[in-house]
Design a protein around this motif. Structure first.
Motif, PDB file in Angstrom:
ATOM      1  N   GLU A  71       1.661  -4.197 -22.922  1.00  0.00           N
ATOM      2  CA  GLU A  71       1.839  -2.781 -23.227  1.00  0.00           C
ATOM      3  C   GLU A  71       1.299  -2.497 -24.627  1.00  0.00           C
ATOM      4  O   GLU A  71       1.451  -3.318 -25.538  1.00  0.00           O
ATOM      5  CB  GLU A  71       3.318  -2.394 -23.184  1.00  0.00           C
ATOM      6  CG  GLU A  71       3.877  -2.139 -21.816  1.00  0.00           C
ATOM      7  CD  GLU A  71       5.278  -1.566 -21.868  1.00  0.00           C
ATOM      8  OE1 GLU A  71       5.668  -0.901 -20.917  1.00  0.00           O
ATOM      9  OE2 GLU A  71       5.976  -1.803 -22.871  1.00  0.00           O
ATOM     10  N   THR A 111       3.347  -1.176 -28.036  1.00  0.00           N
ATOM     11  CA  THR A 111       4.569  -1.956 -28.247  1.00  0.00           C
ATOM     12  C   THR A 111       4.311  -3.446 -28.318  1.00  0.00           C
ATOM     13  O   THR A 111       5.036  -4.182 -28.976  1.00  0.00           O
ATOM     14  CB  THR A 111       5.572  -1.688 -27.121  1.00  0.00           C
ATOM     15  OG1 THR A 111       5.054  -2.206 -25.879  1.00  0.00           O
ATOM     16  CG2 THR A 111       5.855  -0.195 -26.970  1.00  0.00           C
ATOM     17  N   ARG A 144       4.636  -5.490 -25.835  1.00  0.00           N
ATOM     18  CA  ARG A 144       5.506  -6.191 -24.892  1.00  0.00           C
ATOM     19  C   ARG A 144       4.694  -6.751 -23.732  1.00  0.00           C
ATOM     20  O   ARG A 144       3.836  -6.078 -23.165  1.00  0.00           O
ATOM     21  CB  ARG A 144       6.595  -5.256 -24.376  1.00  0.00           C
ATOM     22  CG  ARG A 144       7.653  -5.945 -23.515  1.00  0.00           C
ATOM     23  CD  ARG A 144       8.745  -4.967 -23.127  1.00  0.00           C
ATOM     24  NE  ARG A 144       9.418  -4.452 -24.322  1.00  0.00           N
ATOM     25  CZ  ARG A 144      10.385  -5.083 -24.969  1.00  0.00           C
ATOM     26  NH1 ARG A 144      10.785  -6.279 -24.546  1.00  0.00           N
ATOM     27  NH2 ARG A 144      10.942  -4.551 -26.031  1.00  0.00           N
ATOM     28  N   VAL A 145       4.971  -8.003 -23.366  1.00  0.00           N
ATOM     29  CA  VAL A 145       4.276  -8.672 -22.263  1.00  0.00           C
ATOM     30  C   VAL A 145       4.905  -8.216 -20.944  1.00  0.00           C
ATOM     31  O   VAL A 145       6.124  -8.248 -20.789  1.00  0.00           O
ATOM     32  CB  VAL A 145       4.356 -10.199 -22.403  1.00  0.00           C
ATOM     33  CG1 VAL A 145       3.550 -10.879 -21.307  1.00  0.00           C
ATOM     34  CG2 VAL A 145       3.852 -10.639 -23.778  1.00  0.00           C
ATOM     35  N   VAL A 146       4.051  -7.804 -19.989  1.00  0.00           N
ATOM     36  CA  VAL A 146       4.540  -7.213 -18.744  1.00  0.00           C
ATOM     37  C   VAL A 146       4.057  -8.025 -17.539  1.00  0.00           C
ATOM     38  O   VAL A 146       2.874  -7.989 -17.192  1.00  0.00           O
ATOM     39  CB  VAL A 146       4.058  -5.751 -18.601  1.00  0.00           C
ATOM     40  CG1 VAL A 146       4.617  -5.132 -17.327  1.00  0.00           C
ATOM     41  CG2 VAL A 146       4.459  -4.927 -19.813  1.00  0.00           C
ATOM     42  N   GLY A 147       4.958  -8.765 -16.918  1.00  0.00           N
ATOM     43  CA  GLY A 147       4.665  -9.462 -15.666  1.00  0.00           C
ATOM     44  C   GLY A 147       3.435 -10.334 -15.667  1.00  0.00           C
ATOM     45  O   GLY A 147       2.614 -10.226 -14.752  1.00  0.00           O
ATOM     46  N   SER A 172       7.376 -12.955 -19.566  1.00  0.00           N
ATOM     47  CA  SER A 172       7.574 -11.583 -19.097  1.00  0.00           C
ATOM     48  C   SER A 172       8.690 -10.893 -19.871  1.00  0.00           C
ATOM     49  O   SER A 172       9.791 -11.427 -20.025  1.00  0.00           O
ATOM     50  CB  SER A 172       7.905 -11.567 -17.605  1.00  0.00           C
ATOM     51  OG  SER A 172       7.965 -10.238 -17.131  1.00  0.00           O
ATOM     52  N   GLY A 173       8.398  -9.702 -20.382  1.00  0.00           N
ATOM     53  CA  GLY A 173       9.373  -8.935 -21.147  1.00  0.00           C
ATOM     54  C   GLY A 173       9.488  -9.334 -22.598  1.00  0.00           C
ATOM     55  O   GLY A 173      10.229  -8.712 -23.362  1.00  0.00           O
ATOM     56  N   ASP A 205       8.860  -9.575 -26.459  1.00  0.00           N
ATOM     57  CA  ASP A 205       8.297  -8.768 -27.547  1.00  0.00           C
ATOM     58  C   ASP A 205       7.890  -9.737 -28.645  1.00  0.00           C
ATOM     59  O   ASP A 205       8.750 -10.255 -29.372  1.00  0.00           O
ATOM     60  CB  ASP A 205       9.342  -7.778 -28.051  1.00  0.00           C
ATOM     61  CG  ASP A 205       8.781  -6.839 -29.114  1.00  0.00           C
ATOM     62  OD1 ASP A 205       7.647  -7.072 -29.560  1.00  0.00           O
ATOM     63  OD2 ASP A 205       9.481  -5.884 -29.493  1.00  0.00           O
ATOM     64  N   ASN A 208      -4.016  -7.353 -25.181  1.00  0.00           N
ATOM     65  CA  ASN A 208      -4.601  -8.163 -24.123  1.00  0.00           C
ATOM     66  C   ASN A 208      -5.909  -8.780 -24.609  1.00  0.00           C
ATOM     67  O   ASN A 208      -6.650  -8.157 -25.372  1.00  0.00           O
ATOM     68  CB  ASN A 208      -4.828  -7.269 -22.901  1.00  0.00           C
ATOM     69  CG  ASN A 208      -5.705  -7.927 -21.856  1.00  0.00           C
ATOM     70  OD1 ASN A 208      -6.887  -7.661 -21.793  1.00  0.00           O
ATOM     71  ND2 ASN A 208      -5.123  -8.791 -21.054  1.00  0.00           N
ATOM     72  N   ARG A 233       0.095   2.857 -19.557  1.00  0.00           N
ATOM     73  CA  ARG A 233       0.961   1.941 -20.312  1.00  0.00           C
ATOM     74  C   ARG A 233       0.155   0.916 -21.101  1.00  0.00           C
ATOM     75  O   ARG A 233       0.727  -0.028 -21.642  1.00  0.00           O
ATOM     76  CB  ARG A 233       1.911   1.206 -19.359  1.00  0.00           C
ATOM     77  CG  ARG A 233       2.909   2.102 -18.637  1.00  0.00           C
ATOM     78  CD  ARG A 233       3.787   1.288 -17.705  1.00  0.00           C
ATOM     79  NE  ARG A 233       4.598   0.319 -18.425  1.00  0.00           N
ATOM     80  CZ  ARG A 233       5.288  -0.668 -17.820  1.00  0.00           C
ATOM     81  NH1 ARG A 233       5.219  -0.814 -16.505  1.00  0.00           N
ATOM     82  NH2 ARG A 233       6.021  -1.500 -18.524  1.00  0.00           N
ATOM     83  N   LEU A 241      -2.108  -0.982 -19.634  1.00  0.00           N
ATOM     84  CA  LEU A 241      -2.258  -2.130 -18.746  1.00  0.00           C
ATOM     85  C   LEU A 241      -3.537  -2.090 -17.918  1.00  0.00           C
ATOM     86  O   LEU A 241      -3.675  -2.838 -16.945  1.00  0.00           O
ATOM     87  CB  LEU A 241      -1.045  -2.214 -17.801  1.00  0.00           C
ATOM     88  CG  LEU A 241       0.328  -2.242 -18.474  1.00  0.00           C
ATOM     89  CD1 LEU A 241       1.427  -2.309 -17.419  1.00  0.00           C
ATOM     90  CD2 LEU A 241       0.439  -3.432 -19.423  1.00  0.00           C
TER      91      LEU A 241
END
Length: 384
Positions: free
Chosen positions: A149, A152, A154-157, A165-166, A168, A188, A236, A238
């Protein structure tokens, strides 16, 4: 001629001055191909921000001697790192975003953020001690091989990053890198590399491409659209996760994401390694594959070409829809002409002639440091 937006002009101006490719307003007019009034407006804004200084005069070329422009010197360094599945590339940048030194170290991304960031922090400490002892850390940037994301971080899935995952990463990074005075940016890897690729091309003698699809092809596959000098992030942040796009001729193989038939299963370095193992050549890393192709290994060359063709299949719909000026293949597989040529051939076959007539399809010019260069540019805009 297309007029870049103000944000793009700002970044291009900083890149040209930082690299030494321009030292005056007249140099900027020639390099940027914009009007003198446009350059004056950009330079005035940067001087007001305290980013630029205008002092001294250069040699005359027939008219009034030009005033010399230079970036304001800031004491400190930027720490940047790109994480892969089995390695991390760590670098040290100047406050202007120029990469000064790098080191590659082995990691296991599956070991989790605490272990990985501890290794990265120790590596940066070695670089800092050697190249910039005592200088403060003005910012930290890290590129991750999974969905992130933005802003933020934050790592997402992430399919290939168990335990992340999730997460920060901000707290982990601040602890691992010590006393960070400035921002922490997590992005990323394909997006960071796309920024670095575009920034590198700004300094090329040929005309800079407009809209660009950048593909990072390594163990996995990521992508990013750059339009008018700005990367497209999506709702987001992504966007660009083409590694999980379903493709024909995939054999419906099981993917790390839990689905079947994803591009990753047939066009990535991990896919080629798996296919070679099935043919009796187990345990080949991406570097081993690159060496094997260079040595003319028939099995490796055939599989790499097929992987490149399937990447072209997956990209063809995007190219027809977006009509970019360029498709750039980066990442480790971009060093293989067979892979890039196969991608190019399939795009010419699958895309409309009106789309490919002026389309450039080529390997990255930024090379393995593309993501580190991109992180340096992201951080530079926050500390300038």
């Amino acid at each position: 001629m297309h007029q870049p937006n103000s944000a793009t002009l700002r970044e291009q101006t900083l890149d040209l001055l930082n690299s030494g490719a321009a030292t005056s307003r007249s140099d900027l007019v020639e390099a940027l191909r914009v009007s003198p009034s446009t350059v004056t407006a950009v330079v005035r804004r940067l001087i007001e921000e305290g980013v630029l200084l205008e002092e001294g005069v250069g040699q005359s070329t027939g008219g009034r001697r030009p005033r010399i422009l230079r970036l304001r010197e800031i004491d400190g360094v930027l720490a940047v790192a790109e994480l892969g599945g089995k390695h991390a590339r760590v670098g040290l940048c100047t406050p202007g975003g120029a990469l000064r030194s790098t080191e590659e170290v082995p990691i296991d991304i599956a070991a989790g953020p605490s272990v990985v960031f501890k290794t990265v922090g120790e590596t940066f400490a070695r670089l800092q001690a050697a190249a910039a002892p005592g200088q403060p850390i003005l910012g930290v940037g890290v590129a991750l091989p999974g969905p992130v994301e933005f802003p933020t971080g934050r790592v997402v899935g992430p399919a290939r990053m168990p335990g992340w995952s999730g997460v920060d990463p901000d707290d982990y990074l601040r602890r691992s890198f010590g006393d960070v005075q400035g921002p922490v940016i997590v992005d990323n890897d394909a997006k960071a590399a796309a920024i670095g690729e575009y920034a590198t091309r700004e300094l090329e003698p040929r005309e800079l491409s407009g809209d660009m699809i950048y593909v990072k092809a390594g163990t996995g596959i990521g992508a990013c659209l750059v339009s008018d000098g700005q990367i497209f992030r999506g709702g987001r942040g992504l966007s660009g996760d083409v590694t999980h796009v379903r493709v024909a001729d995939s054999g419906e193989l099981q993917c790390s994401c839990g689905s079947r038939g994803c591009l990753e299963t047939v066009a990535s370095g991990a896919a080629v390694s798996r296919q070679l193992a099935e043919q009796g050549k187990p345990g080949m890393s991406l570097r081993d594959i690159i060496v094997a192709v260079g040595d003319g290994d028939p099995a490796a060359v055939t599989l790499v070409r097929q992987a490149g063709r399937l990447l072209g299949v997956a990209l063809s719909g995007l190219v027809n829809f977006l009509n970019p000026n360029a498709v750039v293949v980066g990442g480790a597989l971009s060093s293989l002409d067979a892979y890039v040529a196969a991608t190019r051939g399939m795009l010419y076959e699958r895309c409309l002639p009106s789309i490919t007539q002026s389309l450039t399809i080529e390997a990255s010019v930024a090379g393995p440091d593309a993501a580190l260069t991109g992180l340096g540019h992201l951080l530079r805009s926050t500390v300038s």
